[in-house]
Design a protein around this motif. Structure first.
Motif, PDB file in Angstrom:
ATOM      1  N   PRO A  14     -30.680   3.516 -83.495  1.00  0.00           N
ATOM      2  CA  PRO A  14     -29.947   2.926 -84.624  1.00  0.00           C
ATOM      3  C   PRO A  14     -29.942   1.400 -84.549  1.00  0.00           C
ATOM      4  CG  PRO A  14     -28.665   4.670 -83.566  1.00  0.00           C
ATOM      5  CD  PRO A  14     -29.819   4.364 -82.652  1.00  0.00           C
ATOM      6  N   ARG A  15     -29.996   0.776 -85.701  1.00  0.00           N
ATOM      7  CA  ARG A  15     -29.875  -0.672 -85.795  1.00  0.00           C
ATOM      8  C   ARG A  15     -28.514  -1.026 -86.383  1.00  0.00           C
ATOM      9  NH1 ARG A  15     -35.400  -2.127 -88.862  1.00  0.00           N
ATOM     10  NH2 ARG A  15     -35.147   0.004 -89.634  1.00  0.00           N
ATOM     11  N   GLU A  16     -27.887  -2.052 -85.817  1.00  0.00           N
ATOM     12  CA  GLU A  16     -26.578  -2.464 -86.298  1.00  0.00           C
ATOM     13  C   GLU A  16     -26.703  -3.036 -87.709  1.00  0.00           C
ATOM     14  OE1 GLU A  16     -23.626  -2.073 -84.774  1.00  0.00           O
ATOM     15  OE2 GLU A  16     -24.730  -0.973 -83.220  1.00  0.00           O
ATOM     16  N   ARG A  17     -25.823  -2.577 -88.608  1.00  0.00           N
ATOM     17  CA  ARG A  17     -25.875  -3.074 -89.987  1.00  0.00           C
ATOM     18  C   ARG A  17     -24.508  -2.916 -90.628  1.00  0.00           C
ATOM     19  NH1 ARG A  17     -28.056  -6.998 -92.381  1.00  0.00           N
ATOM     20  NH2 ARG A  17     -29.086  -6.624 -94.367  1.00  0.00           N
ATOM     21  N   SER A  18     -23.746  -3.992 -90.679  1.00  0.00           N
ATOM     22  CA  SER A  18     -22.457  -3.934 -91.365  1.00  0.00           C
ATOM     23  C   SER A  18     -22.687  -3.912 -92.865  1.00  0.00           C
ATOM     24  CB  SER A  18     -21.596  -5.139 -90.978  1.00  0.00           C
ATOM     25  OG  SER A  18     -22.249  -6.336 -91.325  1.00  0.00           O
ATOM     26  N   GLY A  19     -21.850  -3.203 -93.589  1.00  0.00           N
ATOM     27  CA  GLY A  19     -22.003  -3.114 -95.041  1.00  0.00           C
ATOM     28  C   GLY A  19     -21.254  -4.217 -95.753  1.00  0.00           C
TER      29      GLY A  19
END
Length: 436
Positions: free
Chosen positions: A203-208
């Protein structure tokens, strides 16, 4: 040199994780479109204020409210008027509370109506319903004055006193031109209706983002963030004509005992913010996934189909994935944050779109920008500066933090600093590529 070393300490993985946490664990306030115009809805059509498709609007809907807004439409254009209702975070709601939206002609005939409710999560969150006037339909033909009616659906429970005031509204009207040449009105065949295998991998970190306007770009892959109960996060997936989206979300495990219905909600909206599908998962403390129903490829002729999940996938552009955690998670399982994994698959063969007789308004609503294409392929690095403006934390495995520092450093620290940081960025990406 001291400045460079200080910046390097911020760019490192530990600092990137701190920035990500700050972005996802902050308050869940909705991010309205910058520059949105404030208007007051009217109790009747006679005093309704006019909306222009070149602008997005903010308004407010009182409890038991029923408000009108006015539009001028031509005979040749299809109009879409999405309304997003944002209740206060402390509002007491029921599963059936929400809003109802309809678009009506000057005679009061309803061209369409749609509703959006909070659902099984029983948690206040932004909900969006779409009013539309379609050319080629039996009702509401011809140009002239039309009215948008927004109504609040309220159970009227006597205990619903907290946050019982007005709900903020965002209204973002869109018009779509007709075609130069009329095409087939037969929807494409169903094709493969089986659920595709979700993507796997690290998984890659990705804030919405905190609203449609600040939605963060994601493409095919596995994405990770951390949310607290009551938070809603927005992502966008660029889809060309002929491309198909499948998405699922998983809520990670937590300590505690109990059951929360609708703990995790995943919703999908099309480029005009029309609802495509939504799904939710109950929660007992163990990891729980939920997936959207299989969708067809994006095609103009889908609009002639009957199922809502098909007719709404009718144009290219940015499709929005919206993730919400119910406020009710906090009592049995704690305040969080909770791990959330989003899996996105995009397949199908891209092709040219239909020949429109003119352009939509806003002009870029059915267009995928090169920046969005790059962001979807690279893990979202292409919209790092935009995301920072929206108040979100770092994502993309730490690359966003570098890009934001470049943007700031370029103003205050000179070209030499930009070149050094650029070199570090390239080196970090190459190292990350080798690890994969």
């Amino acid at each position: 040199m001291v400045l460079l070393l200080g910046l390097w300490s911020l760019v490192g993985p530990t600092a990137g994780a701190r920035a990500e946490g700050a972005g996802t664990r902050a308050g869940g306030a909705y991010a309205f479109t910058p520059g949105a115009r404030t208007v007051v809805g009217a109790p009747d059509t006679a005093s309704a204020v006019e909306l222009d498709t070149r602008h997005t609007y903010r308004s407010s809907l009182p409890r038991a409210g029923r408000l009108y807004y006015r539009l001028r439409l031509t005979a040749a254009e299809t109009a879409y008027v999405p309304v997003t209702a944002v209740p206060p975070s402390d509002a007491v709601v029921s599963a059936t509370d929400g809003i109802r939206v309809s678009l009506r002609n000057a005679n009061g005939t309803s061209c369409s109506y749609a509703s959006a409710r909070f659902g099984a999560g029983i948690s206040p969150r932004p909900v969006t319903a779409l009013g539309q006037r379609e050319t080629g339909k039996a009702l509401c033909q011809g140009g002239g004055t039309y009215y948008l009616l927004v109504e609040r659906l309220d159970s009227g429970r006597p205990d619903a006193t907290a946050g019982a005031g007005g709900w903020d509204l965002e209204i973002a009207p869109v018009t779509e031109p007709g075609l130069v040449r009329a095409g087939s009105t037969t929807p494409p065949p169903d094709g493969d209706s089986a659920s595709p295998e979700p993507p796997s991998g690290r998984p890659r970190e990705r804030s919405g983002g905190s609203g449609f306007a600040t939605a963060r770009t994601v493409g095919q892959g596995v994405w990770h963030t951390a949310l607290t109960p009551g938070e809603t996060r927005f992502y966008k997936v660029p889809l060309d004509w002929g491309r198909r989206l499948h998405a699922s979300a998983e809520l990670g495990g937590a300590q505690g005992h109990g059951y929360v219905g609708g703990a995790l909600t995943l919703s999908l909206y099309n480029p005009v913010r029309g609802a495509v599908d939504d799904t939710s998962a109950g929660y007992t403390g163990t990891a729980k996934p939920t997936a959207l129903a299989p969708l067809p490829p994006v095609e103009y002729a889908n609009r002639y189909a009957v199922p809502a999940g098909v007719t709404s996938v009718r144009f290219a552009g940015d499709y929005y994935l919206v993730v919400h955690l119910s406020t009710r998670l906090a009592e049995p399982f704690g305040p969080g944050p909770y791990e959330v994994t989003l899996r996105v698959r995009v397949d199908g063969r891209a092709h040219a779109g239909p020949g429109y007789d003119g352009g939509p308004v806003p002009e870029d609503v059915f267009t995928i920008s090169e920046a969005d294409r790059a962001a979807a392929l690279s893990g979202g690095l292409g919209d790092a500066v935009t995301g920072a403006a929206g108040g979100q934390g770092a994502g993309g495995g730490g690359g966003d933090g570098v890009m934001r520092l470049v943007a700031v450093g370029g103003i205050g620290s000179g070209t030499a600093l930009l070149l050094v940081l650029g070199g570090w960025t390239v080196a970090a990406r190459r190292a990350d590529t080798r690890k994969r």
